[in-house]
Design an enzyme around this catalytic site. Structure first.
Site, PDB file in Angstrom:
ATOM      1  N   GLU A  83       0.823  -1.208   0.000  1.00 49.89           N
ATOM      2  CA  GLU A  83       0.000   0.000   0.000  1.00 49.89           C
ATOM      3  C   GLU A  83       0.862   1.265   0.000  1.00 49.89           C
ATOM      4  O   GLU A  83       0.534   2.253  -0.661  1.00 49.89           O
ATOM      5  CB  GLU A  83      -0.957   0.004   1.197  1.00 49.89           C
ATOM      6  CG  GLU A  83      -2.101  -0.987   1.084  1.00 49.89           C
ATOM      7  CD  GLU A  83      -3.032  -0.702  -0.077  1.00 49.89           C
ATOM      8  OE1 GLU A  83      -3.064   0.450  -0.562  1.00 49.89           O
ATOM      9  OE2 GLU A  83      -3.735  -1.625  -0.518  1.00 49.89           O
ATOM     10  N   ASP A 126      -9.432   4.373  -2.821  1.00 50.47           N
ATOM     11  CA  ASP A 126      -8.321   4.835  -3.651  1.00 50.47           C
ATOM     12  C   ASP A 126      -8.879   5.411  -4.948  1.00 50.47           C
ATOM     13  O   ASP A 126     -10.100   5.574  -5.101  1.00 50.47           O
ATOM     14  CB  ASP A 126      -7.328   3.692  -3.916  1.00 50.47           C
ATOM     15  CG  ASP A 126      -7.916   2.606  -4.819  1.00 50.47           C
ATOM     16  OD1 ASP A 126      -9.139   2.634  -5.101  1.00 50.47           O
ATOM     17  OD2 ASP A 126      -7.148   1.722  -5.245  1.00 50.47           O
ATOM     18  N   TYR A 159      -6.475   6.571   4.385  1.00 47.84           N
ATOM     19  CA  TYR A 159      -6.656   5.542   3.359  1.00 47.84           C
ATOM     20  C   TYR A 159      -5.864   4.283   3.698  1.00 47.84           C
ATOM     21  O   TYR A 159      -6.400   3.170   3.668  1.00 47.84           O
ATOM     22  CB  TYR A 159      -6.244   6.041   1.968  1.00 47.84           C
ATOM     23  CG  TYR A 159      -6.078   4.866   1.036  1.00 47.84           C
ATOM     24  CD1 TYR A 159      -7.199   4.210   0.536  1.00 47.84           C
ATOM     25  CD2 TYR A 159      -4.819   4.335   0.745  1.00 47.84           C
ATOM     26  CE1 TYR A 159      -7.069   3.068  -0.248  1.00 47.84           C
ATOM     27  CE2 TYR A 159      -4.680   3.198  -0.040  1.00 47.84           C
ATOM     28  CZ  TYR A 159      -5.817   2.571  -0.535  1.00 47.84           C
ATOM     29  OH  TYR A 159      -5.678   1.437  -1.291  1.00 47.84           O
TER      30      TYR A 159
END
Length: 356
Positions: A45, A146, A128
């Site tokens: 990520e 995203d 996020y």
């Protein structure tokens, strides 16, 4: 558009069924029946922020081979991490990656927190990333959003408010649709849908599992969503780079300050970057040593997120005695590969070498 509870359940079930048949095989993703590795999920990520899956793949594999656990990464030297990061850009991510690994190793016994709130306490993890890791690694009922998911949700509901103003509404609607069953797989399903079917241009609506309820498809707006505000033109800044060659052929490089753009990386010494009308004598006064400088033809151009930079390269050759008081590291041309040089500095090196 408003979905009933039964419709929401059906949307989730449809998406998970599609994911089970069509999910992408990615090196950081657990296959059915496997338990996700939080370290791999977190590492991927961070790497995938503002970078494509194709680009990240080889870097991810190299990092895992070199540092297979978060504890191993925590023990690494920052210089080694920055060097391994070269080519991924946005180097603050690499510094925070290393800092986060050290915190997880020292304060959490090498075990990542398994909730959004816990993950948010770690360096370099924002809303996020916390939601993504919580959902994908720990199957928490979290709703990461995203760029792919923004596109899917804005088209599903035909949201015409432009980005970034529409982000809170997308987040709210996405969270409302997230099922309690397999939220991690559901999040990855939306990511895959956006990457392979609900693409920025020419979405393949005819094979989308959500084609029937999608307001964007029904209204014909899908290809134009999400809408974006027109970006202002990027300003241009200018600067000098000082290419200093010692009489034994070695070149001076130095480490940039930890904070700021390209922080902690190595550079060809340079001036501050200023507005395009900055006086030449001001930038020249920031040379690391007074010398006879030769201005090389042309400039080195590089574009950052918020501005474009044009660098003029000034070159000089000095004796070893003249260089004694200069701070930095002296290296051969071949030895430059041992330093974490960002793309801009590699361009400056290539430009200088044309005039050897």
């Amino acid at each position: 558009m408003h979905f009933t509870t039964d419709e929401i359940h059906h949307l989730g079930r449809t998406m998970l069924d599609w994911y089970d048949r069509h999910h992408r095989t990615l090196p950081w993703r657990a296959e059915p029946g496997e338990t996700p590795d939080p370290y791999r999920v977190w590492l991927s990520e961070i790497m995938l922020q503002q970078t494509t899956v194709i680009t990240v793949g080889p870097y991810f594999a190299a990092f895992l081979q070199r540092w297979p656990t978060v504890t191993a990464l925590a023990k690494a030297e920052l210089d080694d991490v920055l060097h391994a990061w070269q080519g991924l850009g946005y180097y603050a991510r690499a510094r925070n990656l290393h800092k986060c690994a050290k915190v997880v190793a020292a304060e959490y016994n090498g075990i990542f927190p398994d909730t959004e709130d816990g993950l948010l306490k770690l360096p370099g993890i924002g809303p996020y990333t916390a939601a993504a890791v919580a959902a994908i690694a720990f199957n928490r009922h979290s709703s990461p959003v995203d760029g792919n998911i923004e596109r899917v949700i804005s088209r599903l509901f035909a949201l015409e408010t432009p980005l970034p103003d529409v982000k809170p509404e997308i987040k709210q609607k996405s969270a409302a649709l997230t099922p309690s069953d397999r939220p991690g797989d559901y999040a990855q399903a939306l990511m895959d849908l956006g990457a392979t079917i609900c693409t920025p241009r020419n979405p393949a609506c005819g094979i989308c599992p959500w084609q029937t309820p999608c307001d964007g498809r029904k209204s014909g707006l899908a290809p134009d969503l999400p809408k974006k505000r027109k970006k202002p033109a990027k300003p241009t800044r200018v600067g000098y780079a000082f290419w200093i060659r010692r009489d034994d052929g070695k070149i001076l490089v130095r480490r940039r300050p930890e904070k700021g753009l390209l922080g902690g990386l190595y550079e060809v010494p340079g001036s501050d970057w200023r507005t395009i009308d900055a006086p030449d004598d001001v930038m020249l006064s920031e040379a690391p040593i007074k010398a006879k400088w030769t201005e090389l033809d042309g400039t080195v151009g590089h574009t950052f997120t918020h501005f474009h930079l044009d660098v003029t390269v000034l070159a000089t050759e000095l004796t070893t005695t003249e260089c004694e008081k200069l701070d930095g590291s002296w290296t051969t041309i071949d030895g430059l590969s041992d330093f974490a040089l960002p793309t801009l500095m590699k361009k400056i090196v290539r430009h200088a070498l044309k005039y050897r």
